[in-house]
Design a protein around this motif. Structure first.
Motif, short mmCIF file in Angstrom:
data_model
loop_
_atom_site.label_atom_id
_atom_site.label_comp_id
_atom_site.label_asym_id
_atom_site.label_seq_id
_atom_site.Cartn_x
_atom_site.Cartn_y
_atom_site.Cartn_z
N ASN A 172 -15.28 -29.22 -42.87
CA ASN A 172 -15.25 -28.47 -44.13
C ASN A 172 -15.12 -29.38 -45.35
N GLU A 173 -14.70 -30.64 -45.11
CA GLU A 173 -14.47 -31.55 -46.23
C GLU A 173 -15.62 -32.52 -46.48
N ARG A 174 -16.38 -32.84 -45.44
CA ARG A 174 -17.40 -33.87 -45.54
C ARG A 174 -18.76 -33.39 -45.05
N LYS A 233 -20.51 -27.00 -32.57
CA LYS A 233 -21.38 -25.96 -32.02
C LYS A 233 -20.61 -24.66 -31.82
N ILE A 234 -19.44 -24.77 -31.22
CA ILE A 234 -18.62 -23.58 -30.98
C ILE A 234 -18.10 -23.01 -32.30
N GLY A 235 -17.67 -23.91 -33.19
CA GLY A 235 -17.17 -23.46 -34.49
C GLY A 235 -18.19 -22.67 -35.27
N GLN A 238 -18.83 -19.22 -33.57
CA GLN A 238 -17.73 -18.28 -33.80
C GLN A 238 -17.53 -17.98 -35.29
N LYS A 239 -18.32 -18.66 -36.12
CA LYS A 239 -18.20 -18.55 -37.58
C LYS A 239 -16.85 -19.07 -38.08
N SER A 240 -16.24 -19.97 -37.28
CA SER A 240 -15.04 -20.66 -37.73
C SER A 240 -15.40 -21.75 -38.73
N LEU A 241 -16.65 -22.22 -38.65
CA LEU A 241 -17.18 -23.21 -39.59
C LEU A 241 -18.36 -22.60 -40.34
N LEU A 242 -18.46 -22.95 -41.60
CA LEU A 242 -19.57 -22.47 -42.42
C LEU A 242 -20.75 -23.43 -42.38
N LYS A 243 -20.47 -24.68 -42.03
CA LYS A 243 -21.53 -25.69 -42.00
C LYS A 243 -21.17 -26.76 -40.98
N GLN A 244 -22.18 -27.50 -40.54
CA GLN A 244 -21.94 -28.62 -39.64
C GLN A 244 -22.33 -29.91 -40.36
N PRO A 245 -21.46 -30.89 -40.37
CA PRO A 245 -21.80 -32.16 -40.99
C PRO A 245 -22.81 -32.92 -40.14
N VAL A 246 -23.48 -33.87 -40.75
CA VAL A 246 -24.32 -34.79 -39.99
C VAL A 246 -23.38 -35.69 -39.18
N VAL A 247 -23.61 -35.79 -37.89
CA VAL A 247 -22.72 -36.56 -37.02
C VAL A 247 -23.47 -37.81 -36.53
N SER A 288 -13.26 -23.18 -26.61
CA SER A 288 -13.67 -21.97 -27.34
C SER A 288 -12.46 -21.14 -27.74
N LYS A 289 -11.52 -21.01 -26.81
CA LYS A 289 -10.30 -20.23 -27.09
C LYS A 289 -9.47 -20.88 -28.17
N VAL A 290 -9.33 -22.20 -28.10
CA VAL A 290 -8.52 -22.93 -29.07
C VAL A 290 -9.11 -22.82 -30.48
N ILE A 291 -10.42 -23.00 -30.59
CA ILE A 291 -11.07 -22.93 -31.91
C ILE A 291 -10.91 -21.52 -32.49
N PHE A 292 -11.03 -20.50 -31.65
CA PHE A 292 -10.83 -19.13 -32.12
C PHE A 292 -9.40 -18.95 -32.61
N ASN A 293 -8.43 -19.42 -31.84
CA ASN A 293 -7.01 -19.27 -32.22
C ASN A 293 -6.68 -20.02 -33.51
N ILE A 294 -7.26 -21.20 -33.67
CA ILE A 294 -7.05 -21.96 -34.88
C ILE A 294 -7.61 -21.23 -36.08
N SER A 295 -8.80 -20.64 -35.90
CA SER A 295 -9.45 -19.88 -36.98
C SER A 295 -8.61 -18.68 -37.38
N VAL A 296 -8.10 -17.96 -36.39
CA VAL A 296 -7.27 -16.79 -36.67
C VAL A 296 -6.00 -17.20 -37.38
#
Length: 300
Positions: A172-174, A233-235, A238-247, A288-296
């Motif tokens: 989300n920052e870079r 990819k999971i983020g 799940q719409k936990s991320l709005l964008k993916q940085p170039v990796v 997947s579960k962890v990313i969902f829980n973090i998002s919530v």
């Protein structure tokens, strides 16, 4: 069974707390959770009194000095927690006939292998952190018999600071990230490790006594670069991320750190599954579960 959990504020300690009520109800376990303030493992006298007052049957040590790079400059502190602490616990457990379950690390290996490390593989730590953790293992083996040492690796969860939470934040920052692609390991969900540990306690309660050193980590090897891409990819899904940085894949040499990381720290889990009957850690499903829980948690 009366169970003391040391290091209750860390990732593993928090995950054990999450499932303790269930295990308490089903198996009659009673838990006492201690942190570094009320359960200082470097203070053997106070620790012995705590264990006695609670009539502990099992002690789980989830505490450790885990600032890997900082440990290079504060070795005395790292050894106090990672070596002297487990030594204190082992001596008390030995004197009082208490079962000791201790969590160690893949950093006890040098990373030069090309095959998954077995629990009896030759150790050769390359950092102060790894050397201090190995010293803790050796103290336990010298002082007592009724112990289970579990080496784990690349731990992640909803709690504390870990690679998954860092990647979600940086995404989300870079717009662009460089991630190390020449180190291989097995990500481990702390929640899966917590269940495995308490499943071992259940078996101990039934009379099983397969004491020794074991490995427990994720079921598939990956690189930090591949792990990061899976997180993104999971983020996104799940719409936990709005964008993916170039990796960008980078080498370890391009990202120097004070402490040497094992280039290859894949560990074989088969012994702990056979001897104790625990379930494997399917890290991608847990991720997947962890990313969902973090998002919530971030939304609340």
């Amino acid at each position: 069974m009366n169970i003391i959990v040391l290091g209750c504020n860390g990732q593993l300690g928090r995950c054990i707390q999450d499932i303790s009520k269930k295990f308490g109800q089903v198996y009659g376990f009673t838990f006492k959770f201690l942190n570094s303030k009320n359960g200082d493992i470097t203070d053997s006298k106070k620790l012995a009194q705590l264990f006695a007052d609670f009539s502990a049957d099992v002690v789980i040590n989830a505490s450790a000095y885990t600032a890997v790079d900082k440990a290079e400059s504060v070795a005395k502190v790292a050894y106090a927690v990672n070596a002297e602490g487990p030594k204190n616990i082992a001596q008390i457990c030995s004197d009082s006939d208490i079962v000791f379950i201790h969590v160690s690390t893949d950093y006890v290996f040098d990373g030069n292998s090309t095959q998954p490390y077995q629990p009896n593989a030759v150790t050769n730590p390359q950092s102060v952190y790894g050397a201090s953790k190995l010293a803790g293992e050796q103290a336990i083996q010298t002082l007592m018999n009724k112990f289970v040492i579990i080496r784990t690796a690349w731990v992640f969860s909803e709690y504390g600071n870990n690679f998954v939470k860092t990647m979600l934040r940086l995404a989300n920052e870079r717009n662009e990230l460089g991630i190390v692609a020449d180190q291989k390991g097995c990500p481990t969900y702390a929640g899966d490790l917590a269940v495995a540990i308490l499943d071992i306690v259940v078996e101990v309660q039934k009379g099983k006594s397969n004491w020794g050193i074991y490995h427990y980590c994720g079921d598939k090897e990956t690189t930090w670069y591949e792990f990061a891409n899976q997180i993104f990819k999971i983020g996104l899904a799940q719409k936990s991320l709005l964008k993916q940085p170039v990796v960008n894949a980078i080498t370890t040499k391009a990202f120097p750190t004070p402490a040497v990381r094992p280039k290859y720290s894949v560990m074989d889990n088969s012994k702990i599954i056979v001897d104790w009957g625990v379930a494997e850690c399917g890290w991608d499903k847990s991720l997947s579960k962890v990313i969902f829980n973090i998002s919530v948690s971030n939304d609340s």
